[in-house]
Design a protein around this motif. Structure first.
Motif, short mmCIF file in Angstrom:
data_model
loop_
_atom_site.label_atom_id
_atom_site.label_comp_id
_atom_site.label_asym_id
_atom_site.label_seq_id
_atom_site.Cartn_x
_atom_site.Cartn_y
_atom_site.Cartn_z
N UNK A 159 0.84 -1.20 0.00
CA UNK A 159 0.00 0.00 0.00
C UNK A 159 0.87 1.25 0.00
N UNK A 160 1.88 1.26 0.85
CA UNK A 160 2.78 2.41 0.93
C UNK A 160 3.53 2.60 -0.39
N UNK A 161 3.96 1.51 -1.00
CA UNK A 161 4.66 1.61 -2.29
C UNK A 161 3.73 2.22 -3.35
N UNK A 162 2.48 1.79 -3.35
CA UNK A 162 1.52 2.35 -4.30
C UNK A 162 1.33 3.85 -4.07
N UNK A 163 1.22 4.25 -2.82
CA UNK A 163 1.02 5.66 -2.50
C UNK A 163 2.22 6.50 -2.93
N UNK A 164 3.43 6.02 -2.60
CA UNK A 164 4.63 6.79 -2.91
C UNK A 164 4.94 6.80 -4.40
N UNK A 165 4.78 5.66 -5.06
CA UNK A 165 5.21 5.53 -6.45
C UNK A 165 4.17 6.02 -7.46
N UNK A 166 2.91 6.00 -7.08
CA UNK A 166 1.86 6.34 -8.04
C UNK A 166 1.04 7.57 -7.62
N UNK A 167 0.44 7.52 -6.46
CA UNK A 167 -0.43 8.62 -6.05
C UNK A 167 0.36 9.91 -5.90
N UNK A 168 1.48 9.86 -5.20
CA UNK A 168 2.24 11.08 -4.92
C UNK A 168 2.98 11.62 -6.14
N UNK A 169 3.05 10.83 -7.19
CA UNK A 169 3.64 11.32 -8.43
C UNK A 169 2.69 12.25 -9.16
N UNK A 170 1.41 12.18 -8.85
CA UNK A 170 0.40 12.95 -9.57
C UNK A 170 -0.04 14.20 -8.81
N UNK A 171 -0.12 14.09 -7.50
CA UNK A 171 -0.59 15.24 -6.71
C UNK A 171 -0.20 15.05 -5.26
N UNK A 172 -0.39 16.11 -4.48
CA UNK A 172 -0.08 16.08 -3.06
C UNK A 172 -1.07 15.16 -2.34
#
Length: 347
Positions: free
Chosen positions: A236-249
C-alpha cells in the motif's frame, strides 16, 4: 423514561450527535414526561485529538460517565467494557440503552444491557458486508440479533434484517444520521481554508508546505486488516509513494495505529520524508469535512468517510476493489458493502 446512550470511538460521535440534539429539543418543547438521558463514553478512543475535540466541535455535551477502557485486543476491550458497563446499568437502572454503529463498545454494551434485562436500541442497524473477517461485522450481527429496536439508515439495511428473520415491528427506517450531522455542519466547514487546516495540524511543524495547497487527495487508514501486517501495508505504501504522490499532493491525517505500525515495520522514514505526502495530526470533524469537500479523491478504509463522499461527490477510487494487484491490494479501501449492487461506492 431513562435512556443511556453509548459512544466508544470517533465514528460514534457523528452518529450520536443528532440523537442527543433530538432529546434536547424534545425535552425543551414538551412540558410533560421529559427524557432523562445519560451519555456514556467507554473510552475506546481516549486521545483528545481522537475524542474530546469531536465532542466540542459537534456540540455534544461532555459525557456523564467515562469508563476509560482504552486500547487493547478485541477481547480485552469487550471484556473490560462489559464489566464496567454492568456497574453503570445496575446503578442507573435505565429503561433503554442506545448503541450506535459497530465498534467494540456497541457489542459489549448491547450484550451487557440484555443480560440485565434492559431494552436495546441500535442506531445504524442492518449494515452488512458479508465478510466475517471484519470485527465490525461480528459486532453488527450480535447487536442486531439482541436489539429490541433497530433504526436503519437505508432500505438495503431493512432488507438485510428481514432476510435474517427480524420481526417487522422491531425495524424502523430513520435514514443516515451521519448525513444529518454532515448537513448540519456543512456551512461551517465550507468557510474554512484548507491551507489553515494543514498548517495548524502539521505532524512536523518544521515541514514546509506551499502557501496554496492546490490539487490534492486525502488518505485515512486505520483498520487492522490494512495496517497490522507488513505484507499488506508495505505494498500500500509503495503504491502511495510511487503512483499517487507522483500525480498530486497527498494529505494524510494519520491514525496513531497506522503510525505505530509504520514505525514497527521500518516504513516510517520513507513516508515521513517523502515530499509528496503531508502528514497531519488527526483533525477534527469540520476540518476533515472541509478536506473531503475540496479533495480530488478520498482514499480511505473508513465507512463513515465513504458515506460522506457519496453525498459530497468526492471520488472514491475503487478500481482494484474487486480485482486487486500487488500494488493495490484488494482490501485497501474496504466498502461497507464491498462490490455489487449494494456497494455504496457504486450508488
Amino acid at each position: 423514561m431513562k435512556i443511556i446512550s453509548v459512544v466508544g470511538a470517533r465514528p460514534n460521535f457523528m452518529k450520536i450527535a443528532p440523537f442527543v440534539h433530538a432529546i434536547e429539543v424534545y425535552n425543551h418543547d414538551l412540558a410533560s414526561e421529559k427524557i432523562e438521558h445519560l451519555l456514556v463514553h467507554t473510552g475506546q478512543h481516549y486521545d483528545d485529538r481522537m475524542s474530546k475535540v469531536f465532542f466540542e466541535s459537534l456540540g455534544i455535551p461532555e459525557a456523564d460517565i467515562h469508563l476509560n477502557i482504552g486500547s487493547g485486543s478485541h477481547a480485552q476491550q469487550v471484556g473490560n467494557t462489559m464489566m464496567a458497563f454492568e456497574k453503570v446499568i445496575k446503578e442507573e437502572q435505565p429503561d433503554w440503552v442506545v448503541v450506535v454503529g459497530d465498534v467494540n463498545a456497541t457489542l459489549a454494551c448491547s450484550v451487557t444491557a440484555k443480560k440485565e434485562h434492559v431494552k436495546v436500541c441500535h442506531i445504524e442497524a442492518g449494515l452488512r458486508s458479508g465478510d466475517m473477517d471484519m470485527p465490525e461485522e461480528i459486532n453488527r450481527l450480535v447487536t442486531d440479533r439482541l436489539s429490541d429496536l433497530l433504526l436503519t439508515p437505508d432500505v438495503l439495511s431493512e432488507d438485510n434484517l428481514r432476510a435474517e428473520g427480524v420481526a417487522e415491528e422491531k425495524i424502523r427506517f430513520v435514514g443516515n444520521v451521519m448525513i444529518d450531522t454532515l448537513e448540519a455542519n456543512r456551512t461551517k466547514a465550507e468557510a474554512m481554508q484548507v491551507e489553515n487546516i494543514v498548517k495548524e495540524n502539521l505532524l512536523d511543524p518544521l515541514r514546509e508546505v506551499p502557501d496554496e495547497i492546490g490539487e490534492y487527495s486525502v488518505l485515512t487508514m486505520h483498520r487492522p486488516s490494512n495496517v497490522d501486517k507488513k505484507e499488506v501495508l508495505e505494498p500500500v505504501i509503495r503504491f502511495l509513494l510511487d503512483e499517487v504522490c507522483e500525480k498530486e499532493l497527498l494529505l494524510w491525517p494519520i491514525h496513531p495505529r497506522a503510525r505505530k505500525q509504520l514505525e514497527t515495520f521500518g516504513l516510517w522514514e520513507q513516508v515521513s520524508s517523502h515530499p509528496g505526502i503531508v502528514l497531519l495530526h488527526p483533525v477534527n470533524y469540520h476540518e476533515m469535512l472541509k478536506l473531503n469537500m475540496s479533495a480530488n479523491s478520498m482514499l480511505t478504509d473508513s465507512g463513515g468517510l465513504q458515506e460522506e463522499c457519496c453525498v459530497l461527490g468526492t471520488p472514491l477510487p475503487d478500481t482494484a476493489l474487486e480485482h486487486g494487484t500487488p500494488h493495490y491490494p484488494q482490501k485497501i479501501w474496504r466498502c461497507i458493502y464491498p462490490g455489487g449492487e449494494q456497494c455504496r461506492c457504486h450508488t
